[in-house]
Motif scaffolding. Structure first.
Motif, PDB file in Angstrom:
ATOM      1  N   ARG A 213       0.770  -1.581  -0.177  1.00  0.00           N
ATOM      2  CA  ARG A 213       0.060  -0.235  -0.073  1.00  0.00           C
ATOM      3  C   ARG A 213       0.788   1.230   0.132  1.00  0.00           C
ATOM      4  NH1 ARG A 213      -5.220  -1.853   4.174  1.00  0.00           N
ATOM      5  NH2 ARG A 213      -5.758  -3.217   3.073  1.00  0.00           N
ATOM      6  N   LEU A 214       2.220   0.871   0.741  1.00  0.00           N
ATOM      7  CA  LEU A 214       3.381   2.238  -0.022  1.00  0.00           C
ATOM      8  C   LEU A 214       3.595   2.467  -1.009  1.00  0.00           C
ATOM      9  CD1 LEU A 214       5.834   1.314   2.800  1.00  0.00           C
ATOM     10  CD2 LEU A 214       4.085   2.860   3.613  1.00  0.00           C
ATOM     11  N   LYS A 215       3.525   3.958  -1.362  1.00  0.00           N
ATOM     12  CA  LYS A 215       4.301   4.772  -2.630  1.00  0.00           C
ATOM     13  C   LYS A 215       5.222   4.648  -2.571  1.00  0.00           C
ATOM     14  CE  LYS A 215       0.379   8.675  -2.339  1.00  0.00           C
ATOM     15  NZ  LYS A 215      -0.099  10.127  -2.403  1.00  0.00           N
ATOM     16  N   ASP A 216       5.505   4.752  -3.155  1.00  0.00           N
ATOM     17  CA  ASP A 216       7.053   4.002  -3.600  1.00  0.00           C
ATOM     18  C   ASP A 216       8.463   5.258  -3.130  1.00  0.00           C
ATOM     19  OD1 ASP A 216       6.396   2.816  -5.782  1.00  0.00           O
ATOM     20  OD2 ASP A 216       6.926   3.500  -7.945  1.00  0.00           O
ATOM     21  N   ASP A 217       8.004   6.433  -2.720  1.00  0.00           N
ATOM     22  CA  ASP A 217       8.443   7.829  -2.292  1.00  0.00           C
ATOM     23  C   ASP A 217       8.718   6.893  -0.766  1.00  0.00           C
ATOM     24  OD1 ASP A 217       6.879   8.478  -1.649  1.00  0.00           O
ATOM     25  OD2 ASP A 217       6.790  10.327  -3.121  1.00  0.00           O
ATOM     26  N   GLU A 218       7.638   6.414  -0.428  1.00  0.00           N
ATOM     27  CA  GLU A 218       7.540   6.307   1.112  1.00  0.00           C
ATOM     28  C   GLU A 218       8.484   5.420   1.765  1.00  0.00           C
ATOM     29  OE1 GLU A 218       3.181   7.166   1.722  1.00  0.00           O
ATOM     30  OE2 GLU A 218       3.312   5.543   0.820  1.00  0.00           O
ATOM     31  N   PHE A 219       8.969   4.087   0.555  1.00  0.00           N
ATOM     32  CA  PHE A 219       9.689   2.957   0.735  1.00  0.00           C
ATOM     33  C   PHE A 219      11.599   4.103   1.208  1.00  0.00           C
ATOM     34  CE2 PHE A 219       6.759   0.713  -1.997  1.00  0.00           C
ATOM     35  CZ  PHE A 219       6.978  -0.460  -0.747  1.00  0.00           C
ATOM     36  N   GLY A 220      11.507   3.560   2.730  1.00  0.00           N
ATOM     37  CA  GLY A 220      12.832   3.661   3.719  1.00  0.00           C
ATOM     38  C   GLY A 220      13.842   2.193   3.705  1.00  0.00           C
TER      39      GLY A 220
END
Length: 243
Positions: free
Chosen positions: A33-40
């Protein structure tokens, strides 16, 4: 280039198959469900493992360019992510070769190594600063990216298939041609052999880092810059290396 080729070959996964049954359905759903730029670093480490990845090679490859970007854009998190990424690339080198991505991935790894040594920064913590952090010591000198670099070199050698990247990198620092930044990093990696987090147990790398002539050559480059004020870091480093 890597991001373009990856996006042309792989789509964002709609499911993560959890091949080692290490995640709950809720965790897998949250990742997707995370957006690509939310992946840390944490989420990317879950994806790539490398030992207990959340998905298969084909499922997580879409995120590899993002992972390489994080290693450079988020330096404070790189130490927590480097094993997952470099380990994944090493364990999947045959798949990368099949997809004609191996050379690009190897270049990305080299780019990360060079990025982490683009400068040489040491932060000095005096007695009061150490006390404020709860450290029972007179002072501490922190070298930015040193632990990440040591971990990266160790990962490349212990997974073996990409170990030549690490060896060539260390050799390049040893033969610095008078470049003070590279000479500094060569001495730092040699000094870090005595730390908890060491650069590698690879015999060829250890031989380079313990070569007396190479160490003296780097010492001469550094000494001309620090002899007048001799900060604690260099004083201790020279002493540790017997220079």
């Amino acid at each position: 280039m890597l991001d373009q080729l990856v996006s042309s070959k792989f789509r964002r996964p709609r499911k993560l198959s959890d091949p080692y049954n290490d995640f709950t359905n809720e965790m897998l759903t949250r990742l997707l469900r995370l957006k690509d730029d939310e992946f840390g670093w944490c989420e990317l480490s879950h994806l790539f493992g490398p030992h207990l990845p959340a998905g298969t090679y084909d499922e997580v490859m879409y995120f590899l360019p993002r992972a390489f970007s994080c290693l450079k854009e988020r330096e404070d998190d790189a130490l927590s992510l480097v094993t997952a990424v470099f380990g994944f690339c090493s364990k999947n080198i045959k798949n990368l070769n099949r997809d004609r991505l191996d050379l690009l991935v190897m270049e990305e790894i080299r780019t990360c190594l060079e990025f982490w040594i683009r400068d040489f920064r040491v932060e000095h913590f005096d007695r009061q600063m150490c006390k404020a952090k709860g450290w029972g010591r007179k002072y501490f000198d922190y070298v930015y990216n040193s632990e990440t670099l040591c971990e990266a070199i160790t990962d490349l050698t212990r997974f073996e298939v990409l170990s030549s990247i690490a060896t060539d990198f260390v050799r390049g620092l040893a033969h610095h041609d008078g470049d003070i930044v590279k000479a500094s990093w060569f001495l730092e990696l040699s000094r870090s052999r005595y730390d908890v987090r060491t650069p590698s147990e690879n015999l060829e790398i250890l031989s380079i880092l313990s070569n007396r002539d190479l160490l003296l050559n780097a010492y001469v480059v550094i000494w001309t810059e620090v002899s007048e004020y001799m900060p604690t870091y260099w004083r201790d480093t020279f002493k540790k290396l017997g220079l």
